[in-house]
Structures are given as structure tokens and as C-alpha cells.
Design a protein around this motif. Structure first.
Motif, PDB file in Angstrom:
ATOM      1  N   SER B  41       0.832  -1.212   0.000  1.00 24.86           N
ATOM      2  CA  SER B  41       0.000   0.000   0.000  1.00 24.86           C
ATOM      3  C   SER B  41       0.862   1.256   0.000  1.00 24.86           C
ATOM      4  CB  SER B  41      -0.900   0.035   1.233  1.00 24.86           C
ATOM      5  OG  SER B  41      -1.728  -1.089   1.255  1.00 24.86           O
ATOM      6  N   GLU B  83      -6.982   0.841  -0.404  1.00 26.62           N
ATOM      7  CA  GLU B  83      -7.287  -0.347   0.391  1.00 26.62           C
ATOM      8  C   GLU B  83      -8.415  -0.023   1.364  1.00 26.62           C
ATOM      9  OE1 GLU B  83      -3.827  -1.845   2.344  1.00 26.62           O
ATOM     10  OE2 GLU B  83      -4.964  -3.170   3.648  1.00 26.62           O
ATOM     11  N   ASP B 159      -5.799  -1.481  -4.759  1.00 23.19           N
ATOM     12  CA  ASP B 159      -5.126  -2.000  -3.560  1.00 23.19           C
ATOM     13  C   ASP B 159      -6.031  -2.998  -2.847  1.00 23.19           C
ATOM     14  OD1 ASP B 159      -3.624  -2.464  -1.311  1.00 23.19           O
ATOM     15  OD2 ASP B 159      -3.284  -0.346  -0.827  1.00 23.19           O
ATOM     16  N   GLU B 160      -5.590  -4.242  -2.805  1.00 26.99           N
ATOM     17  CA  GLU B 160      -6.239  -5.266  -1.980  1.00 26.99           C
ATOM     18  C   GLU B 160      -7.746  -5.360  -2.226  1.00 26.99           C
ATOM     19  OE1 GLU B 160      -4.054  -7.646   0.049  1.00 26.99           O
ATOM     20  OE2 GLU B 160      -3.436  -5.677   0.737  1.00 26.99           O
TER      21      GLU B 160
HETATM   22 MG   LIG Z   1      -1.948  -2.695   2.207  1.00 26.07          MG
END
Ligand SMILES: [Mg+2]
Ligand SMILES: Nc1ncnc2c1ncn2[C@@H]1O[C@H](COP(=O)(O)OP(=O)(O)OP(=O)(O)O)[C@@H](O)[C@H]1O
Lengths: 284, 234
Positions: B41, B83, B159-160
Motif C-alpha cells: 500500500s 485499500e 489495492d487489496e
Molecule cells: Mg496494504
């Protein structure tokens, strides 16, 4: 008699609401405690006063002028002070604006003396509206109408315009807002400006029936803090209704308990509501 | 199109990313995989301008973008879906999407983007006037990705996206990403779910403790011992 008291309370309540709407933009929405809010109001009153004194512009006509002046002042306060302390703890902003509030009061006192000033002979002065046995002062009626109008403008701006929605997004999550391409620094500045415009309008409206002096914003600012918390942080409609409640409480309480107790009653109501609804009447 | 060279980033002057270099070429899907706290991240936040690098360079289409503010980087054509989704819960689904299109001036173009993302995520259209917070976690992820597409980016960084999603939902979101990449969009994924991320990637990087340890095509990486042992449990 009670009808008269309730009417007076409601009229005052609308003005309280507008001052609180201005505060809820910075304190509630942006989470920045601006202790100089009352001094912005005071300067709004002075700007209407000087417009009248120097150029014979009636306070009603100087509403847009003082709105613009305090809008710019709000932006300056953001750029010169708030922006510098934004990264720090909440206490830093609090102390910085507290200092600013002292500074502005002293500056005004130095420049324009601590004397009470009045605007004599405004268009609204000495006019009355009589409904049955209720007598409403024209300055108060006009101030209430002006406050309602400005509050509606702010509500419209926040919910319907792109910039208003960007203010909301920035308040909800600053980093994510910046990932949308929002210039969050500019959004903060605009929010402070808008907050200033609210008290600029309120100041011009109040200037025709309130004394104008360096401390004249202080009381309204304290009430505004109570109203914002009572209405629910960042909730503009909440500030509107809570302002009315406080106006009514103050008028009715002052009548039945004596004026020395009216603010005690205001704070009592606040304490009770906060026990039952910790996030305020309209809190998220 | 995106070149990151010798990147060093930290929080409060304590570096957590050390000398990271990687590249994303046009129309690729690239995955950066690694476990909790590896620094994935942090890398994305630096590319999108939320963090300033302590060292190194970030180039986008040959121009340096490190040091630019996030809103300027969005204007260059990079969109970052953060995220944990971070949809604007109190705003309606449609307003969330419109915030995604904040940098687009023309109303016509905004509405065109809106109907495009509604085609990819029809669920969002059905509920466009409801507050984003009423969506389920998976639906919020869809919204976050859809919102990321609204600025008409050249590079989409996610992100994720599998975080907290049921396997079926992960599959749906992956399909959606495959679809947007098939329309010519370049995608940079950051994931803990190594297998899923490498399956859809053209190329990938493995990051451990703030350093890139291997790179290769998705298939190559899945065959390496590091990935097999550390992430696939083989
Ligand atoms: Mg992360
Ligand atoms: N705001 C912060 N302040 C200080 N340290 C941070 C901060 N955010 C992340 N870190 C640290 O930086 C390192 C990398 O974190 P990062 O969030 O980039 O990891 P990640 O690979 O995305 O992990 P995850 O898979 O859990 O999301 C971690 O050691 C983390 O503790």
C-alpha cells in the motif's frame, strides 16, 4: 403574552441558526475548532457599520458586501493560520484560533475603541409588524428572513453543487477525496470562506438592532458551539432546528425564570439532550 | 508507462520501502504481491502522491510525477482505488461515482462514463440513489472500482480488492477487472491473495519487507520456490 415571547424567541433563533450553520461548516464538517468564529461575526457587524457610517449604505444593502468581506477573511484565516497547524493535534488549531480571537478583539478595540456603536436610521429601524396582539420588530423579522434565506442557500450549495459535494467528500475522507482529483486544500479554504459568508450575512442583519463593539460576537459564538453540538456535528439542518430550540428556550426561560437564568437553561437543555442523544438531535 | 526507480519511502523518516524499482507497460496487468506489512500500500500511496518519497523517481509517460499533489496525478491519468474501499458512505452511489469524475469538466462525458460503469456493474445503477454505506462489502468494492474508472484513467491501481470478500465475490471482482483490462486499460494490482492476483496478471513482482525479491510473468512466479513456499503453501 406567551405568543409574543415565542415569536421573539423564534426570530432570534433563526439568527442563532445562521451563526451556527457557519460554525458547523468548519467545526462539524471539517473538524476544525475555530474559536475566532464569533470575531468573524463581530467584524461582519463592523463592516456593515462602517459601510453605513462612511458611505451611507444601508445594512440591508451591505449584506453582500459584508458577506464578501468575511468570506475573504475566512479564506485568509485558513491560509495564514489553519493550514499551518492542520497537521498538528486538534489542540494546536484550538490554541491558534483562540489566539486569533484575542488578537482580533484587541485589534478592533485599538482601531475603533471599545465603545458601543449603533446604526441609527436604517431602513428597517422603528418599523413594526402587528399580528393580533403580537408585535414584531421589523429589524428582527428581516434578520430572521435573511437568516432563513442564507441557510437555504448553504443547504442547496452543499447538497446540489459539485463543490458542495466535494466539501462533503473531503470531510468524510480527505485522502480519498484527493484521490478523486479534488484539491482538498482549496476545498478547506472555500469551506472557511463559506463559514465566513454566513456570519458576514448574520452580522449585517444584526447590525441594525444590536450594539456593535469588540466583544459583540463572543456570546453568539458560544451559543453557536452549543447549537452545533445540539443539532449534531456537521448537520446543517440540525443547526437550523437547534438554533430555533435555543432561541425559544432563551426567550421562554428568560420570561419565566428571569433573564439571569436564561443561559443556564440553555445549557441545561443541552446537557439533557446530549445525555439522551450523544451525537445531537440530528447526529449521524 | 509507469516507471518506478530506486524508490525509498517511510513514515516519520523511518523507511519501510527500500530501493524498490518496477515498471508497468501499456495495456498490461501487473500484480505486486506480498504479505501483511510488506509495503504494498505504501508503494501505491507514493505513486498517487499521498506520500512523498525519501528517494527515487516515479515517471509516468516519461515525465516525473513524484512531488506532484494527488489531484494533479489524477489529472495525469492515474486512478488509485485505496485499500479498504473508502467509499463516501453518506453520499449516494451516484454521487460517489460523480466524485470519481471530479476532474472531468464536460457533463456529457461524465454521463457517458457513468453509463459505461453501470454497464459493467449493473447492481450500482439499480441502487444509484441509495447511500453508499447501505451496500455490502463486496458491493462497496465494486463501487470503489467503478468510482476509480470514472476519471477515465490510463492506469488503474487497485489495492487489496479481495480484502474481506467471499471467494465468489473475489471471482466477480476479478472478472470485472479482466473486463476493464480487455478494453485497453492498464492495471496495477496489489494483493495478499497471491494466487488470484498472479493468475490474472501478465507480470508480477513479489515484495518482502519493503524490497522486491523476484519478478516475472504470472506463470513463472507461481512456479518459483519463494512463491510456492511462502504464499501458496505448497
Ligand atoms: Mg496494504
Ligand atoms: N501511517 C503509517 N505510519 C507508520 N507506519 C506505517 C503507516 N502505514 C504503514 N506503516 C508501516 O509501513 C509498513 C508497510 O505497510 P503497508 O501498509 O504498505 O503494507 P501492505 O503491504 O500494504 O500490508 P497489508 O497487506 O497488510 O495491506 C508496515 O510495517 C506498516 O506498519
Amino acid at each position: 403574552m406567551l405568543g409574543q415571547i415565542i415569536s421573539n424567541g423564534l426570530l432570534m433563533g433563526f439568527i442563532y441558526s445562521l451563526v451556527a450553520v457557519g460554525l458547523t461548516l468548519t467545526w462539524g464538517v471539517m473538524d476544525i475548532t475555530n474559536f475566532a468564529h464569533g470575531e468573524m461575526l463581530m467584524l461582519g457587524m463592523y463592516s456593515a457599520f462602517w459601510m453605513f457610517q462612511l458611505y451611507s449604505i444601508d445594512p440591508l444593502l451591505s449584506i453582500p458586501i459584508s458577506a464578501a468581506v468575511i468570506f475573504v477573511l475566512g479564506i485568509l484565516i485558513y491560509k495564514l493560520i489553519i493550514k499551518k497547524v492542520l497537521g498538528g493535534t486538534g489542540l494546536t488549531a484550538l490554541l491558534a484560533t483562540f489566539g486569533l480571537s484575542m488578537f482580533l478583539k484587541n485589534l478592533v478595540q485599538y482601531l475603533w475603541t471599545p465603545n458601543y456603536r449603533y446604526i441609527n436610521g436604517a431602513i428597517v429601524t422603528d418599523n413594526k409588524i402587528v399580528i393580533g396582539n403580537i408585535i414584531l420588530g421589523m429589524p428582527q423579522v428581516v434578520a430572521a428572513i435573511g437568516s432563513i434565506a442564507m441557510t437555504l442557500i448553504v443547504i442547496y450549495f452543499m447538497n446540489k453543487t459539485k463543490t458542495g459535494k466535494a466539501i462533503q467528500a473531503t470531510a468524510l475522507n480527505r485522502d480519498t477525496a484527493s484521490l478523486m482529483g479534488i484539491d482538498t486544500g482549496k476545498i478547506y479554504a472555500i469551506t472557511f470562506g463559506l463559514s465566513g459568508a454566513c456570519v458576514g450575512v448574520a452580522g449585517a442583519l444584526m447590525s441594525s438592532f444590536f450594539p456593535i463593539y469588540p466583544q459583540s460576537g463572543a456570546l453568539y459564538s458560544i451559543l453557536a458551539f452549543v447549537i452545533v453540538a445540539l443539532g449534531g456535528f456537521g448537520n446543517i439542518k440540525g443547526a437550523l432546528f437547534a438554533g430555533l430550540i435555543i432561541g425559544l428556550t432563551e426567550a421562554v426561560g428568560g420570561y419565566f425564570l428571569g433573564t439571569q437564568f436564561k443561559y443556564a437553561l440553555v445549557f441545561l437543555i443541552y446537557l439533557i439532550v446530549i445525555q439522551v442523544r450523544p451525537k445531537g438531535l440530528f447526529g449521524w | 508507462m509507469l516507471k518506478v526507480k530506486n524508490l525509498k519511502v517511510g513514515y516519520d523518516n523511518v523507511p519501510v520501502i527500500f530501493d524498490v524499482s518496477f515498471e508497468v507497460r501499456e495495456k498490461e496487468v501487473v500484480s505486486i504481491v506480498g504479505s501483511n506489512g510488506a509495503g504494498k500500500s505504501t508503494i501505491l500511496r507514493t505513486v498517487s502522491g499521498l506520500l512523498k518519497p525519501m528517494n527515487g523517481e516515479i515517471e509516468f509517460f516519461g515525465e516525473r510525477i513524484d512531488g506532484l499533489r494527488p489531484n494533479k496525478i489524477v489529472e495525469r491519468g492515474i486512478s488509485h482505488v485505496p485499500e479498504g474501499r473508502h467509499v463516501f458512505g453518506k453520499l449516494s452511489i451516484k454521487d460517489n461515482l460523480m466524485m470519481g469524475a471530479y476532474i472531468i469538466k464536460s457533463e456529457a462525458e461524465k454521463n457517458k462514463k457513468l453509463s459505461e460503469v453501470y454497464e459493467i456493474f449493473p447492481k450500482l445503477k439499480e441502487r444509484e440513489n441509495q447511500k453508499a454505506e447501505t451496500l455490502s462489502g463486496g458491493e462497496q468494492q465494486m463501487l470503489a472500482i467503478a468510482r476509480g474508472l470514472m476519471s477515465n484513467p490510463k492506469l488503474l491501481m487497485v489495492d487489496e480488492m479481495s480484502l474481506g470478500l467471499a471467494p465468489l465475490m473475489v471471482e466477480t471482482v476479478m472478472q470485472a477487472l479482466k473486463y476493464v483490462s480487455s478494453t485497453g486499460l492498464t492495471v496495477l494490482l496489489v494483493e495478499q491473495k497471491v494466487q488470484e492476483a498472479l493468475e490474472i496478471a501478465d507480470r508480477g513482482y513479489v515484495i518482502q519487507n519493503g524490497r522486491m525479491v523476484i519478478e516475472g510473468t504470472g506463470e513463472e512466479l507461481m512456479e518459483t520456490d519463494i512463491v510456492k513456499k511462502a504464499y501458496l503453501g505448497l
